[in-house]
Design an enzyme around this catalytic site. Structure first.
Site, PDB file in Angstrom:
ATOM      1  N   GLY A 187       0.998  -0.611   0.615  1.00  0.00           N
ATOM      2  CA  GLY A 187       0.204  -0.452   0.028  1.00  0.00           C
ATOM      3  C   GLY A 187       1.370   1.130   0.375  1.00  0.00           C
ATOM      4  CG  ASP A 188       2.896   4.120   1.603  1.00  0.00           C
ATOM      5  OD1 ASP A 188       3.882   5.119   0.475  1.00  0.00           O
ATOM      6  OD2 ASP A 188       4.543   4.870   2.569  1.00  0.00           O
ATOM      7  CG  LEU A 189       6.946  -1.674  -2.478  1.00  0.00           C
ATOM      8  CD1 LEU A 189       6.639  -1.840  -0.967  1.00  0.00           C
ATOM      9  CD2 LEU A 189       5.773  -2.953  -3.153  1.00  0.00           C
ATOM     10  CG  ASN A 214       8.007   2.117   2.592  1.00  0.00           C
ATOM     11  OD1 ASN A 214       9.031   2.479   3.911  1.00  0.00           O
ATOM     12  ND2 ASN A 214       7.234   2.867   2.522  1.00  0.00           N
TER      13      ASN A 214
END
Length: 261
Positions: free
Chosen positions: A166-168, A172
């Site tokens: 979701g926030d790749l 991360n």
């Protein structure tokens, strides 16, 4: 825990490296009490059922303690292994679009309540809430709203909910153990092309090798590359909200590319 390094601050949280009494190295994140640490821990545990993530050692309203990840330089082989692992993560699936825990991206809350299909989830839970926060000119708002109206038309073949980070963005993904380890998730049941588009937005070492291995494991639906700007709308809106108008041009370029589909 004995603190060994102060790693600075991010989004109002203090970041530290430490050692537990049993000798294990850990990463600690501290901040004002909120739901964000519990949400991050829940997402890590859920993703960890299918891919490498740090172990959640302790979580509280004002802190999160994780196992320390020993990093190594990225390599083509590690990128390929990560690509296959990411495909398996996505294929693990989710019960619905959304998640049973509150959503956050950085310090910004997101609505993770379930939706029956991805276009509805993306439009109502991701794009429109951040559009309201972005303080864009009225003409820009109207164009983004046109995209939302066309989501069912431009989102490609329907797929069930994938288990996504979701926030790749590349920051991360930590390279360790010959592959990728995921951190700082905004995990939820979503569209797998969202993770791929986020990696494309800010780059990843050996991205082409990673995508090639992903396609071998689970090929995305035809036309996925043309839909990359669609999946980048939400992260670009997040950046407009967090960092201001410097991201407006990139956002509106993506909007125009979607409207041309």
């Amino acid at each position: 825990m004995r603190i060994t390094d102060d790693l600075g601050a991010s989004h109002g949280w203090r970041l530290r490296r430490g050692v537990l009494d049993d000798g294990r190295e850990v990463f600690a994140k501290n901040g004002t009490a909120s739901e964000v640490f519990a949400a991050e821990a829940a997402g890590l545990r859920w993703l960890g059922e299918a891919i490498a993530v740090p172990e959640v050692i302790e979580v509280g309203p004002d802190r999160l303690v994780l196992s320390w990840v020993r990093q190594e330089p990225p390599s083509a082989g590690a990128a390929e292994r990560f690509g296959r692992a990411l495909a398996r993560l996505h294929r693990a699936g989710a019960e619905s679009f959304g998640a049973p825990w509150p959503g956050f991206i950085a310090e910004l809350p997101m609505d993770n309540s379930p939706a029956s299909d991805w276009p509805s989830f993306y439009g109502e839970r991701r794009v429109l809430p951040f559009l309201r926060l972005a303080r864009l000119p009225a003409a820009d708002v109207a164009l983004v709203e046109r995209v939302v109206d066309r989501l069912a038309e431009v989102s490609g073949p329907a797929e069930g909910p994938a288990r996504i980070h979701g926030d790749l963005w590349s920051g991360n993904v930590l390279w360790s153990g010959g592959g990728g380890v995921l951190i700082d998730p905004a995990a939820h049941g979503g569209h797998r092309e969202t993770d791929l588009a986020m990696l494309d937005l800010f780059g990843l070492p050996y991205l082409d090798r990673m995508l090639g291995a992903y396609r071998e494991e689970w090929p995305p639906a035809e036309g996925w590359r043309e839909r990359v700007p669609l999946h980048q709308l939400h992260p670009l809106l997040v950046h407009v909200v967090l960092y201001g108008g410097g991201y407006r041009e990139s956002l509106m370029n993506a909007v125009r590319r979607v409207l041309a589909l």
